[in-house]
Design an enzyme around this catalytic site. Structure first.
Site, PDB file in Angstrom:
ATOM      1  N   ARG A  82      46.076  46.948  27.542  1.00  0.00           N
ATOM      2  CA  ARG A  82      46.823  47.524  28.661  1.00  0.00           C
ATOM      3  C   ARG A  82      48.178  48.036  28.166  1.00  0.00           C
ATOM      4  NH1 ARG A  82      44.790  42.573  30.623  1.00  0.00           N
ATOM      5  NH2 ARG A  82      43.286  42.774  32.337  1.00  0.00           N
ATOM      6  N   LYS A 106      47.383  39.205  31.337  1.00  0.00           N
ATOM      7  CA  LYS A 106      47.792  38.769  32.666  1.00  0.00           C
ATOM      8  C   LYS A 106      47.679  37.251  32.779  1.00  0.00           C
ATOM      9  CE  LYS A 106      46.500  43.000  35.128  1.00  0.00           C
ATOM     10  NZ  LYS A 106      45.630  43.574  36.191  1.00  0.00           N
ATOM     11  N   HIS A 201      39.192  40.495  30.788  1.00  0.00           N
ATOM     12  CA  HIS A 201      38.864  40.300  32.202  1.00  0.00           C
ATOM     13  C   HIS A 201      38.475  38.846  32.439  1.00  0.00           C
ATOM     14  CE1 HIS A 201      37.763  44.817  32.886  1.00  0.00           C
ATOM     15  NE2 HIS A 201      39.051  44.594  32.966  1.00  0.00           N
TER      16      HIS A 201
END
Length: 229
Positions: A82, A106, A201
């Site tokens: 990202r 994240k 993910h």
């Protein structure tokens, strides 16, 4: 309004009235019956391999900024990282010998991602030129013109500049390289679980959007090529 706008506003109202009820300002939540519309699933935009190569080769080799931009673009496509993650990278996060990169994703989750030889070479070229120009040591991997850590906004700005120069398809963003990374891996036989880990993910359902991309592409090829499609 688009369904996404309606959903966002309804969600805000429901949360607000829930807060009022919890604090004793209201007895009944008047927004409890509001229904959030089901959102349409939009397939992410991705680039073909020739378009990716065209974009990766756009920055100049002659300047430090050009070498930096080339290294960032190569890293984005090589790892599926990202933009926020690449801006946070330090030099020590890149294992040049092992060919892997430590990424802080994240929720402060760490993951190791393989990085290709071409991306590593571009990073080496950039750091070598930077050491000649900037004598002071800086642990940050990618710097802006003021020798500070580059921001996500700066990466988006220079990518938009190259897109305008090349006139590749509209709607391209740094995230498009991440979409292209995942789509190209699946097109060439990578399994979904591996792509999930590479992208960082948490849920497999998030990664499954890319199987829709590859399915749509196959259907398009079939419809064009089959005589009785």
């Amino acid at each position: 309004y688009a369904k996404s706008s309606v959903a966002r506003k309804v969600s805000s109202l429901r949360s607000f009235f829930k807060f009022l009820c919890r604090d004793g300002h209201l007895i009944v939540n008047p927004a409890s019956g509001l229904i959030i519309p089901k959102l349409d699933k939009k397939l992410p935009v991705f680039l073909g391999l020739s378009e990716v190569i065209k974009l990766l080769e756009a920055p100049s080799y002659d300047t430090l900024i050009g070498l930096r931009d080339r290294a960032i673009l190569e890293t984005l496509y090589s790892t599926g990282i990202r933009v926020s993650e690449i801006a946070d990278l330090n030099i020590r996060d890149v294992d040049f010998i092992g060919g892997v990169m430590k990424i802080y994703g994240k929720g402060k989750r760490e993951r190791l991602a393989p990085i290709g030889d071409k991306a590593l070479k571009c990073i080496r070229d950039y750091l070598s030129r930077r050491r000649l120009i900037c004598k002071a040591h800086n642990k940050t991997l990618f710097l802006n013109k003021g020798n500070k850590r580059i921001s996500s906004r700066s990466i988006r700005n220079f990518l938009n500049k190259y897109i305008r120069q090349l006139t590749v398809k509209e709607g391209i963003s740094p995230h498009t390289l991440r979409h292209s990374f995942a789509t190209h891996l699946l097109d060439r036989g990578a399994d979904l679980r591996s792509v999930q880990e590479l992208l960082g993910h948490r849920n497999l359902s998030t990664t499954q959007i890319y199987t829709h991309l590859t399915t749509e592409r196959l259907k398009s090829v079939y419809n064009k090529a089959h005589p009785r499609a």
